[in-house]
Design a protein around this motif. Structure first.
Motif, short mmCIF file in Angstrom:
data_model
loop_
_atom_site.label_atom_id
_atom_site.label_comp_id
_atom_site.label_asym_id
_atom_site.label_seq_id
_atom_site.Cartn_x
_atom_site.Cartn_y
_atom_site.Cartn_z
N VAL A 59 1.09 -1.19 -0.19
CA VAL A 59 -0.03 -0.10 0.05
C VAL A 59 0.91 1.31 0.01
O VAL A 59 0.79 2.21 -0.76
CB VAL A 59 -1.11 -0.10 1.09
N GLY A 60 1.94 1.31 0.58
CA GLY A 60 2.75 2.16 0.62
C GLY A 60 3.51 2.71 -0.63
O GLY A 60 3.52 3.74 -0.98
N LEU A 61 4.05 1.49 -1.19
CA LEU A 61 4.60 1.67 -2.44
C LEU A 61 3.66 1.97 -3.64
O LEU A 61 4.13 2.79 -4.45
CB LEU A 61 5.19 0.14 -2.77
N GLU A 62 2.56 1.46 -3.47
CA GLU A 62 1.52 1.54 -4.76
C GLU A 62 0.61 3.00 -4.66
O GLU A 62 0.24 3.35 -5.69
CB GLU A 62 0.77 0.14 -4.67
N LEU A 63 0.52 3.02 -3.41
CA LEU A 63 -0.40 4.32 -3.24
C LEU A 63 0.12 5.46 -2.82
O LEU A 63 -0.45 6.75 -2.75
CB LEU A 63 -1.66 4.00 -2.30
N GLY A 64 1.49 5.50 -1.92
CA GLY A 64 2.10 6.55 -1.64
C GLY A 64 1.62 7.08 -0.46
O GLY A 64 2.02 8.24 -0.09
N THR A 114 -4.69 -0.08 -7.02
CA THR A 114 -3.81 -0.83 -8.04
C THR A 114 -4.20 -2.15 -7.82
O THR A 114 -4.62 -2.60 -6.83
CB THR A 114 -2.20 -0.47 -7.77
N THR A 115 -3.74 -2.96 -8.66
CA THR A 115 -4.24 -4.66 -8.63
C THR A 115 -3.40 -5.02 -7.40
O THR A 115 -3.85 -5.86 -6.62
CB THR A 115 -3.87 -5.10 -10.00
N ALA A 116 -1.78 -4.57 -7.40
CA ALA A 116 -1.14 -5.26 -6.27
C ALA A 116 -1.52 -5.03 -5.14
O ALA A 116 -1.56 -5.90 -4.10
CB ALA A 116 0.41 -4.71 -6.67
#
Length: 636
Positions: A473-478, A515-517
């Motif tokens: 979540v931190g990587l994909e949504l910032g 995101t999907t991930a």
């Protein structure tokens, strides 16, 4: 020693006269010879206290049976020195404990033995009879003639009696004593609390008020004469209700048993000394018994605080944290304390975190301490000369620390000016001598991003699924760590694949595509890893109470996947947010889109990410000719 030897010879002759066997007389003689040597070497005289010291000193040398009989021999010697004879009760060492029990107590002893006979084999029953008889005989030696006369002082005596036997056998004596007293309590002959106290596991954690400090004894006596919140008996009734609340919050069996034990110990103390429940009484009691608790004292303290909250609020708040130190703000005079507290409250209303307000407090108190040291007793007496002096004399470990502290104090001075407590414009006299720092932006490399996704695919245990979901979540949504831990179920729109939150730091609304991930990672955690709990938060503790976590867990989750990040400057979870912004720029997103995705209202903090967009940076080179610079070798 001559007098001692004369008494010994007279006693040995007395034993012969009473037809004591030769082996017994020889054992007496050996005992008196060694005891006499002990007296001579230490320049001591015959007394019961000295005899107890000697017996204690030889317990490691001889077995417990020999120590037991020798203790009796010394007692015979002391009595003989005084009376010139030995009573039958002390003379016949082989008399059974059952025969020694007075008839008034033997009635109750037989009543108990008859009741428990069916529960034992013949051999076990004989052992129980010996143990219970010994307990009854000990009580009779304390002057007790009726069971109703047993009081807490008798329990103290039994607990501190070694019974002249091994540790395991002593525990058996106390176990049978507890069973026997429980039987008498069931017949309403004695209070049930007496039998409960007859256990080493709780007795020494109850405490004895007569052994408390004189100051605490005085305070407890004062509380005795004041109204408590409720009586000891009502306190005991509330324990089960309190445990039900903890059970409903998801506390495990171990913690429930621990809370029961802790509150039972407090109840027994209150009952014994006729006190009612009051949080301050509980606090005094805890301070006195803390040394007996070992490493578990923090758990005892927490349970007592949770019970206090339960009695005052009627509920227990999940995830409650307590502070036990005196707030340094309370040590300052009122003219300092009230404005600083008001300034902190304003910061909280402006959506600053409590930790930020606490850090601001220390800078403000540094300035207040300077004023007090220089004889100032009010902000209205502060002049520009005082500000300049503070500016020159304030010491800090680093220029950055100085600049940060001064920035906070300037805000505080400006607040005082708004409140008409300080001369207008004085905040401008406090300045910083350090420019704003700038450093190289740190982001994750491609291989590290790949390792995060590999971990996400391989995660299987509940903790691994939570770790993977948090980092993804931190990587994909910032999202910041403060927003990740506050992410709620209702914030995720699974149908439209969007996440909508109110940012904790800025209080600005933010809506992002899921995101999907990130969606798969969160879904797998919710289905296969998240504990069953009514908490509205997506990510929760995996131990009771199952509620919102701290941001520290976000950092630990990142270190779990990328352990090398632990040794990096600015190593925390925020690197995922920086990586997210850089990835957007590298994928041809505009500055405005990056700002919107991060929830920023200006582009100041976004511009630093442009340096990582290497492909587009190559499209805007500067001509060396324009600046009359030559390449090495002279070519233009």
């Amino acid at each position: 020693m001559n007098q001692y030897n004369i008494i010994v010879q007279q006693l040995l002759a007395y034993l012969t006269k009473r037809k004591q066997c030769s082996s017994s007389r020889l054992s007496h003689k050996q005992c008196y010879e060694e005891f006499g040597q002990y007296l001579e070497e230490n320049n001591l005289y015959l007394s019961q206290e000295v005899a107890d010291q000697w017996i204690a000193s030889i317990q490691g040398k001889y077995n417990w049976q020999k120590c037991y009989f020798w203790r009796q021999y010394i007692s015979q010697l002391i009595v003989f020195q005084t009376t010139g004879s030995i009573p039958d009760a002390l003379f016949y060492q082989i008399q059974s404990s059952y025969d020694k029990v007075p008839d008034s107590l033997k009635y109750y002893l037989n009543l108990y033995l008859e009741n428990c006979r069916s529960r034992y084999t013949d051999r076990s029953f004989e052992i129980a009879k010996v143990h219970c008889s010994r307990i009854m005989y000990c009580l009779s030696e304390q002057g007790i003639t009726e069971i109703q006369e047993i009081a807490f002082s008798a329990i103290d005596m039994l607990i501190h009696t070694d019974f002249h036997c091994s540790k395991d056998t002593r525990e058996m004596y106390l176990l049978h004593a507890r069973f026997m007293l429980e039987f008498f309590a069931s017949l309403n002959i004695i209070p049930a609390e007496l039998s409960v106290m007859l256990d080493d596991r709780i007795y020494f954690q109850i405490g004895r008020m007569e052994l408390f400090s004189s100051e605490h004894q005085t305070l407890l006596e004062q509380f005795r004469n004041k109204s408590s919140l409720f009586s000891a008996c009502e306190f005991h009734e509330r324990i089960s209700a309190f445990e039900t609340v903890l059970r409903d919050l998801g506390y495990g069996t171990t913690q429930l048993k621990s809370s029961s034990h802790i509150l039972k110990a407090l109840y027994l103390f209150l009952y014994r000394y006729g006190l009612g429940y009051h949080p301050e009484i509980a606090g005094i009691w805890f301070e006195e018994i803390r040394r007996t608790l070992g490493n578990s004292w923090k758990n005892w303290r927490r349970i007592l605080r949770l019970f206090k909250q339960y009695t005052e609020e009627g509920i227990v708040f999940k995830g409650t944290r307590y502070t036990y130190r005196i707030d340094i703000l309370d040590t300052f005079p009122e003219w300092c304390r009230i404005p600083v507290k008001s300034f902190m409250d304003r910061l909280i209303r402006e959506f600053r975190s409590h930790s930020t307000a606490r850090n601001y407090k220390f800078s403000c108190l540094r300035f207040c301490r300077f004023l007090i040291t220089n004889g100032i007793n009010g902000f209205d007496k502060v002049t520009i000369a005082h500000i300049r002096l503070f500016n020159l004399t304030a010491e800090h470990a680093t220029p950055y620390g100085r600049a940060t502290s001064f920035a906070v104090i300037r805000q505080f001075l400006y607040y005082l000016e708004e409140q008409k407590l300080l001369q207008t414009g004085l905040h401008q006299a406090l300045f910083s001598e350090r420019a704003r720092s700038a450093g190289i932006t740190d982001i994750l490399g491609g291989d590290q991003i790949q390792r995060i996704h590999e971990y996400r695919h391989a995660a299987s245990t509940p903790m691994e699924l939570r770790t993977a979901a948090i980092v993804t979540v931190g990587l994909e949504l910032g999202l910041r760590a403060s927003d990740v831990v506050r992410l709620k179920m209702k914030d995720i729109d699974w149908k439209n694949r969007r996440v909508s939150v109110i940012q904790y730091k800025t209080q600005n609304a933010l809506s992002l595509p899921l995101t999907t991930a990130a969606g798969n990672a969160v879904y797998r955690y919710l289905v296969k890893g998240r504990p069953e709990t009514a908490s509205p938060y997506v990510f929760v503790h995996h131990h009771a109470p199952y509620d919102r976590m701290s941001t520290k867990i976000c950092n630990n989750s990142l270190y779990c996947i990328l352990p090398e990040r632990y040794d990096v400057v600015n190593k925390g979870f925020h690197v995922l947010r920086r990586t997210f912004a850089t990835t957007l720029l590298r994928n041809n997103a505009g500055i405005q889109m990056v700002m919107d995705s991060l929830g920023h209202t200006d582009n100041t903090s976004v511009m630093k990410y442009l340096s990582f967009d290497e492909e587009r940076m190559r499209l805007c080179p500067l001509s060396l000719t324009q600046y009359s610079l030559l390449l090495e070798g002279g070519a233009v």
